[in-house]
Design an enzyme around this catalytic site. Structure first.
Site, PDB file in Angstrom:
ATOM      1  N   ASP A 116     -23.992  11.582 -34.692  1.00 34.58           N
ATOM      2  CA  ASP A 116     -24.632  12.067 -33.469  1.00 34.58           C
ATOM      3  C   ASP A 116     -26.109  11.681 -33.519  1.00 34.58           C
ATOM      4  O   ASP A 116     -26.668  11.440 -34.598  1.00 34.58           O
ATOM      5  CB  ASP A 116     -24.485  13.589 -33.369  1.00 34.58           C
ATOM      6  N   HIS A 117     -26.727  11.610 -32.364  1.00 41.27           N
ATOM      7  CA  HIS A 117     -28.156  11.338 -32.272  1.00 41.27           C
ATOM      8  C   HIS A 117     -28.951  12.633 -32.313  1.00 41.27           C
ATOM      9  O   HIS A 117     -28.584  13.605 -31.641  1.00 41.27           O
ATOM     10  CB  HIS A 117     -28.476  10.617 -30.956  1.00 41.27           C
ATOM     11  N   TYR A 163     -26.283  15.209 -27.885  1.00 44.87           N
ATOM     12  CA  TYR A 163     -24.909  15.341 -27.373  1.00 44.87           C
ATOM     13  C   TYR A 163     -24.245  13.972 -27.251  1.00 44.87           C
ATOM     14  O   TYR A 163     -23.624  13.649 -26.241  1.00 44.87           O
ATOM     15  CB  TYR A 163     -24.901  16.084 -26.033  1.00 44.87           C
ATOM     16  N   HIS A 164     -24.353  13.183 -28.337  1.00 41.04           N
ATOM     17  CA  HIS A 164     -23.748  11.860 -28.390  1.00 41.04           C
ATOM     18  C   HIS A 164     -22.757  11.747 -29.556  1.00 41.04           C
ATOM     19  O   HIS A 164     -22.810  10.781 -30.315  1.00 41.04           O
ATOM     20  CB  HIS A 164     -24.825  10.789 -28.549  1.00 41.04           C
ATOM     21  N   PRO A 165     -21.848  12.687 -29.751  1.00 37.32           N
ATOM     22  CA  PRO A 165     -20.945  12.589 -30.904  1.00 37.32           C
ATOM     23  C   PRO A 165     -19.967  11.425 -30.754  1.00 37.32           C
ATOM     24  O   PRO A 165     -19.428  11.179 -29.680  1.00 37.32           O
ATOM     25  CB  PRO A 165     -20.214  13.938 -30.896  1.00 37.32           C
TER      26      PRO A 165
END
Length: 376
Positions: A134-135, A310-312
């Protein structure tokens, strides 16, 4: 338990809260979890397609198999359990958290973990739920000189919202982080390793920052959200129980690799140069961290302020099947079973150099073409 076979449904697409199926006579529609979504803004001709049915409020609980071939999905809706049968195959597009959850609930995943929960193993695929990425973003903050205006407070006033509802104008028409840039700290790499998003909102971190500036609430300010694009840290996801309504256990593994903090410090220092440019100087009488801040100050800031973008991705990663940790092959097909595909961000082997929405939508298009052209 009812068994439902809508029309001549051939391809079923499942998510935890929505089910879609297509007869295959027209272009399959990939749904949510990272593929193009059917929304109220979708063209009427899409919403009216006879080969497309969308069920809202339907919670997918299990992928059904005949032997090792996926042939349906079980879901609950309005308190009733229903089985939806698929003649050609099932496309799973539930996202990087719910896709591995549903795979494991259906018996596809690390065999030891599944057996410990009493789940019958259909295929021992240890990579399901692993490789979570994630980021993370960390903010640099600036506070302007007295009398400088132009920024917008974080809290919207009621009259601003009413103005926006009336004619779509006013301060509420502004959205945060609408200035975006990318940069790299390592010239040897062909891609950026950090992103910077500037927002014209003063941000004091619940009073933590600029506490010694008595009139800070009357000053204009801004922040730059610095995002690490290619972290080394990896997390994982496991089932909490065989109950499909129970949330999975997610260990994001943020900053677990010490290289990430060191690289974050470098990225933050590079972005910090923007705070003292001529353009931002009127808004930078006070900056945090200070110009002469030590690396330890930056490390403390990272640990205190880092938040998810919120980039999983990555929990059902794609690759060559010679790698036992790979979950899906380049044709989006889940290994060791037939008729089951994944079309969402969980198949990304690693994070992209930016936001994940557009790449995931493109992935859905590629997956649709691959599945449509394949004899399943």
């Amino acid at each position: 338990m009812p068994s439902w076979k809508p029309g001549s449904g051939r391809v079923a697409t499942s998510t935890p809260s929505r089910l879609t199926w297509s007869t295959g006579s027209r272009r399959p529609f990939q749904n949510t979890g990272g593929a193009p979504r059917l929304t109220p803004c979708s063209p009427p001709e899409v919403r009216k397609r006879p080969n497309l049915t969308v069920l809202t409020g339907a919670h997918a609980t299990r992928i059904l198999f005949h032997g090792r071939r996926a042939n349906g999905v079980r879901y609950t809706r309005n308190g009733q359990s229903v089985e939806l049968r698929a003649r050609r195959g099932v496309v799973l597009a539930a996202g990087a958290y719910n896709t591995p959850q549903l795979l494991m609930l259906s018996g596809i995943g690390p065999a030891q973990h599944l057996r410990s929960l009493g789940i019958d193993v259909v295929a021992d695929v240890p990579g399901v739920g692993a490789n979570l990425q994630d980021h993370l973003g960390v903010r640099l903050r600036g506070l302007g000189r007295r009398g400088t205006t132009g920024s917008i407070p974080m809290a919207a006033k009621d009259e601003w919202i009413q103005q926006w509802l009336r004619d779509r104008s006013g301060p509420a028409n502004y959205f945060q982080e609408n200035n975006v840039g990318f940069f790299k700290t390592n010239r040897r790499t062909p891609w950026p390793d950090f992103e910077a998003l500037l927002s014209y909102n003063p941000n004091f971190g619940n009073g933590t920052y600029f506490a010694d500036v008595p009139d800070k609430d009357n000053r204009a300010g801004y922040y730059i959200l610095v995002v690490q694009l290619h972290p080394h840290s990896r997390g994982s996801l496991q089932l909490a129980s065989p109950d499909p309504t129970a949330a999975p256990v997610i260990n994001p593994g943020y900053l677990s690799d010490p290289r990430d903090i060191d690289q974050f410090v470098t990225g933050l220092r590079r972005a910090h140069r923007l705070l003292t440019t001529k353009t931002l100087e009127p808004y930078s009488e006070f900056v945090y961290p200070a110009v002469n801040a030590t690396d330890d100050v930056y490390r403390d800031l990272i640990r205190a302020d880092a938040g998810t973008m919120y980039h999983p991705v990555g929990t059902a990663r794609m690759g060559h099947l010679s790698d036992p940790q790979v979950v899906v092959n380049p044709d989006f097909q889940v290994r060791d079973v037939a008729g089951l595909y994944v079309a969402d961000a969980s198949v990304f082997p690693h994070l992209v150099s930016g936001h994940t929405m557009a790449p995931t939508m493109y992935l859905g298009e590629v997956a649709a073409a691959a599945i449509r052209n394949r004899s399943v």
